[in-house]
Each structure stands twice: as C-alpha cells, then as structure tokens.
Write a protein that holds these residues in place. Sequence first.
Motif, PDB file in Angstrom:
ATOM      1  N   ALA A 218      67.650  19.675  47.552  1.00  0.00           N
ATOM      2  CA  ALA A 218      69.075  19.194  47.031  1.00  0.00           C
ATOM      3  C   ALA A 218      70.087  19.957  48.116  1.00  0.00           C
ATOM      4  N   LYS A 219      71.222  19.422  48.194  1.00  0.00           N
ATOM      5  CA  LYS A 219      72.144  19.932  49.224  1.00  0.00           C
ATOM      6  C   LYS A 219      72.477  21.508  49.128  1.00  0.00           C
ATOM      7  N   GLU A 220      72.497  21.757  47.821  1.00  0.00           N
ATOM      8  CA  GLU A 220      73.139  22.915  47.340  1.00  0.00           C
ATOM      9  C   GLU A 220      72.166  24.081  47.790  1.00  0.00           C
ATOM     10  N   SER A 221      70.968  23.839  48.039  1.00  0.00           N
ATOM     11  CA  SER A 221      69.712  24.773  48.717  1.00  0.00           C
ATOM     12  C   SER A 221      69.793  24.843  50.176  1.00  0.00           C
ATOM     13  N   ILE A 222      70.442  24.107  50.782  1.00  0.00           N
ATOM     14  CA  ILE A 222      70.457  23.924  52.040  1.00  0.00           C
ATOM     15  C   ILE A 222      70.799  25.566  52.798  1.00  0.00           C
ATOM     16  N   PRO A 223      71.988  25.926  52.384  1.00  0.00           N
ATOM     17  CA  PRO A 223      72.157  27.198  52.985  1.00  0.00           C
ATOM     18  C   PRO A 223      71.331  28.349  52.730  1.00  0.00           C
ATOM     19  N   TYR A 224      70.626  28.319  51.759  1.00  0.00           N
ATOM     20  CA  TYR A 224      69.457  29.270  51.220  1.00  0.00           C
ATOM     21  C   TYR A 224      68.040  29.158  52.373  1.00  0.00           C
ATOM     22  N   ILE A 225      68.150  27.651  52.909  1.00  0.00           N
ATOM     23  CA  ILE A 225      66.953  27.429  53.658  1.00  0.00           C
ATOM     24  C   ILE A 225      67.192  28.124  55.014  1.00  0.00           C
ATOM     25  N   PHE A 226      68.649  27.951  55.558  1.00  0.00           N
ATOM     26  CA  PHE A 226      68.902  28.805  56.718  1.00  0.00           C
ATOM     27  C   PHE A 226      68.861  30.157  56.404  1.00  0.00           C
ATOM     28  N   MET A 227      69.322  30.773  55.504  1.00  0.00           N
ATOM     29  CA  MET A 227      69.306  32.140  55.212  1.00  0.00           C
ATOM     30  C   MET A 227      67.785  32.605  55.148  1.00  0.00           C
ATOM     31  N   SER A 228      66.726  31.558  54.759  1.00  0.00           N
ATOM     32  CA  SER A 228      65.464  32.163  54.447  1.00  0.00           C
ATOM     33  C   SER A 228      64.862  32.351  55.782  1.00  0.00           C
ATOM     34  N   ALA A 229      65.182  31.114  56.637  1.00  0.00           N
ATOM     35  CA  ALA A 229      64.645  31.339  58.019  1.00  0.00           C
ATOM     36  C   ALA A 229      65.187  32.586  58.944  1.00  0.00           C
ATOM     37  N   ILE A 230      66.183  32.755  58.638  1.00  0.00           N
ATOM     38  CA  ILE A 230      66.915  33.926  59.408  1.00  0.00           C
ATOM     39  C   ILE A 230      66.233  35.347  58.832  1.00  0.00           C
ATOM     40  N   ILE A 231      66.268  35.521  57.616  1.00  0.00           N
ATOM     41  CA  ILE A 231      65.532  36.797  56.986  1.00  0.00           C
ATOM     42  C   ILE A 231      64.222  36.943  57.315  1.00  0.00           C
TER      43      ILE A 231
ATOM     44  N   ARG B 293      64.844  27.179  43.287  1.00  0.00           N
ATOM     45  CA  ARG B 293      65.333  26.801  42.048  1.00  0.00           C
ATOM     46  C   ARG B 293      66.436  25.721  42.295  1.00  0.00           C
ATOM     47  N   LEU B 294      67.414  26.156  43.179  1.00  0.00           N
ATOM     48  CA  LEU B 294      68.662  25.102  43.368  1.00  0.00           C
ATOM     49  C   LEU B 294      68.046  23.840  44.133  1.00  0.00           C
ATOM     50  N   SER B 295      66.821  23.859  44.750  1.00  0.00           N
ATOM     51  CA  SER B 295      66.371  22.706  45.628  1.00  0.00           C
ATOM     52  C   SER B 295      65.942  21.630  44.696  1.00  0.00           C
ATOM     53  N   LEU B 296      65.421  21.827  43.608  1.00  0.00           N
ATOM     54  CA  LEU B 296      64.806  21.107  42.618  1.00  0.00           C
ATOM     55  C   LEU B 296      63.557  20.632  43.361  1.00  0.00           C
ATOM     56  N   SER B 297      63.127  20.994  44.367  1.00  0.00           N
ATOM     57  CA  SER B 297      61.806  20.534  45.004  1.00  0.00           C
ATOM     58  C   SER B 297      61.337  21.763  45.899  1.00  0.00           C
ATOM     59  N   PRO B 298      60.684  22.536  45.253  1.00  0.00           N
ATOM     60  CA  PRO B 298      60.240  23.920  46.021  1.00  0.00           C
ATOM     61  C   PRO B 298      59.299  23.688  47.270  1.00  0.00           C
ATOM     62  N   LEU B 299      58.531  22.715  47.249  1.00  0.00           N
ATOM     63  CA  LEU B 299      57.678  22.376  48.396  1.00  0.00           C
ATOM     64  C   LEU B 299      58.315  21.835  49.474  1.00  0.00           C
ATOM     65  N   SER B 300      59.286  21.041  49.258  1.00  0.00           N
ATOM     66  CA  SER B 300      60.325  20.727  50.180  1.00  0.00           C
ATOM     67  C   SER B 300      61.158  21.667  51.008  1.00  0.00           C
ATOM     68  N   PHE B 301      61.721  22.760  49.898  1.00  0.00           N
ATOM     69  CA  PHE B 301      62.432  23.822  50.409  1.00  0.00           C
ATOM     70  C   PHE B 301      61.636  24.824  51.322  1.00  0.00           C
ATOM     71  N   ILE B 302      60.550  25.141  51.055  1.00  0.00           N
ATOM     72  CA  ILE B 302      59.813  26.036  51.795  1.00  0.00           C
ATOM     73  C   ILE B 302      59.283  25.616  52.921  1.00  0.00           C
ATOM     74  N   GLY B 303      58.947  24.129  52.856  1.00  0.00           N
ATOM     75  CA  GLY B 303      58.682  23.400  53.955  1.00  0.00           C
ATOM     76  C   GLY B 303      59.624  23.420  55.339  1.00  0.00           C
ATOM     77  N   TRP B 304      60.923  22.989  54.944  1.00  0.00           N
ATOM     78  CA  TRP B 304      61.985  22.920  55.939  1.00  0.00           C
ATOM     79  C   TRP B 304      62.462  24.459  56.351  1.00  0.00           C
ATOM     80  N   SER B 305      62.268  25.580  55.212  1.00  0.00           N
ATOM     81  CA  SER B 305      62.551  26.645  55.872  1.00  0.00           C
ATOM     82  C   SER B 305      61.174  27.506  56.786  1.00  0.00           C
ATOM     83  N   PHE B 306      60.184  27.003  56.708  1.00  0.00           N
ATOM     84  CA  PHE B 306      59.085  27.165  57.590  1.00  0.00           C
ATOM     85  C   PHE B 306      59.107  26.772  58.873  1.00  0.00           C
ATOM     86  N   ILE B 307      59.527  25.076  58.931  1.00  0.00           N
ATOM     87  CA  ILE B 307      59.556  24.737  60.184  1.00  0.00           C
ATOM     88  C   ILE B 307      60.915  25.392  61.148  1.00  0.00           C
TER      89      ILE B 307
END
Length: 280
Positions: free
Chosen positions: A55-68, A166-180
């Motif tokens: 979900a688009k609400e989780s996109i900022p957290y994907i970037f935050m995750s990668a930076i952290i 939790r915001l992403s509604l798709s945990p596997l997708s969230f962490i996949g994009w974060s790791f990429i």
Amino acid sequence: MATNVFLAVIFAAFLHAAWNAMVKSHKDKAVAVAAIILGHIPAALIIISFVPMPAKESIPYIFMSAIIHQGYQWFLLSAYNHGDYTKVYPIARGIAPVITTILSLIFIGVVLTRHELFGILIISFGILSLSFQYKNTFQNNKAVIFALLTGFFIALYSTVDGYGARLSLSPLSFIGWSFILNGLIFPFFLKFMNEPNIIKRVFREAKSLFLIGGTISYIVYAIVVWAFTKAPIPLVGALRETSIIIALLIGTLILKERFTLIKAVAISIIFAGTIFLKFF
C-alpha cells in the motif's frame, strides 16, 4: 502470542542461527555480510513477482527501512573491525530487544503485560551474559560502542519494518522492496567505507553465502516481518533472538567450540525468558 506465530518465529530463529554460523565460519566478515545482503536481492525479486504491491502508505517506511539498514550494516562492519565476532554479536543482539521495546512503547503505543516485559528482559540479559565469558570484552571501548550502536539500529529497523509492514497490507512485498533498495544502495555504501572490491570478492570467495545464506536470511526476516503484523513487535523481536541458543549448539556440535558454564547458564536464562513470553 498465537501458537502459529510463536512456532513460525522459533523456526525463523533456527534458520537465523544457520546463516549466522555460515558468516561466523567465514574468514572475512565484511565479505560474508556483503554476501548475505546482496543475496537478498534474487529472493526478493522472486517473491515480489507473486505478491501484491505494498500500500502507498507504507512506501516512506520502505525507504526508511533501507536507509536504517545502511546504518546497521555500517556499525556491524565497524564493530567487527574492532572486536571479535563472538564478543560483538551478543552485545548487539542482546541490547536490541530492550531498545525495540522502548521505541514501541513510546512511538507506537504498544501495550505489554508485566510478564511479557519481564520475559523480554530475561532474554536480553541471557544473551548479554555471553559477553561476560571474555575478560577483555568491555576493555575494548570502540568494539562495545559499535556493538551497542548496531543493537540500536537493529531495534530501529525492527520497529520501522513492523509498523511499515502493517501499513503495507502485504508484509512479503514490503520487505522484498526494502531489501532490493537496500541491496542497490549497498555498493555505494561499501565505496564510502573504502571497501570497493568486496562485491567482486563475494562472487569469488563467498558464492555459497550469496546463494544459500542470502536466501535463508531473506526467508528468516520475511517470517519475522510477517510475525510483526500478527503480534506485538517487541515480543517477536525478543523471541527471534532465541536463535542464540541454536547458534551456541551449532558452535559446539559442528564448529567444535568449547561449551562453557556461562553458555549453559545463558541458554537456561534465554529459555526461561521464552517460557515467560509464551505461557504467562
């Protein structure tokens, strides 16, 4: 915590110990860590092709995750440069659940029972106690500081990933994009650390870590991030650190390390903390 979530995290802890044993047995920790991080990318690309976009609400957290994660990797490699793996690792992993709990209570509003808090503290103390078996551990100030900062960033990415998933509604997708994203940033990070040849060395010296270790590590954290969406983040974060029990057994049975009284006591303490998290 539901039994299926509990068992999933315990399984992830077992796999976590397995890939950490691979890192521990490699002669160059920088190459080993790089192999794991880059090894996340193939697994992530496969997984995101089968799951919905986050979900688009989780996109900022994907970037935050990668930076952290860059901060985590920086301090982890710095800690290894100043101290032995067996001394650095327990400090970083032991302090992380406590900091994760504090962050979750303050910023996410997580509510925990006294027994759950006590279980987290017991597990953390059990892991930290492993550092006491080396007399000179706390005399190396730089190694201790970097290990503590590594633990802080473990807690930080756990909190961000848990909330973002939790915001992403798709945990596997969230962490996949974060790791990429993390894997794409990492080569620039290595140049900044004056380690420009590590990627070449990964494919020359650590192919098995890249292919097997990276995939196992990805599966581990995918399970953990899924669990973050099903149970309080601090409980999952503490429970996954029980992998240290399996790591100690692998070290004794496979790597032929000496099994000491402190290790036996630490295992007992961590196991007691696990019992508190599940049954109280």
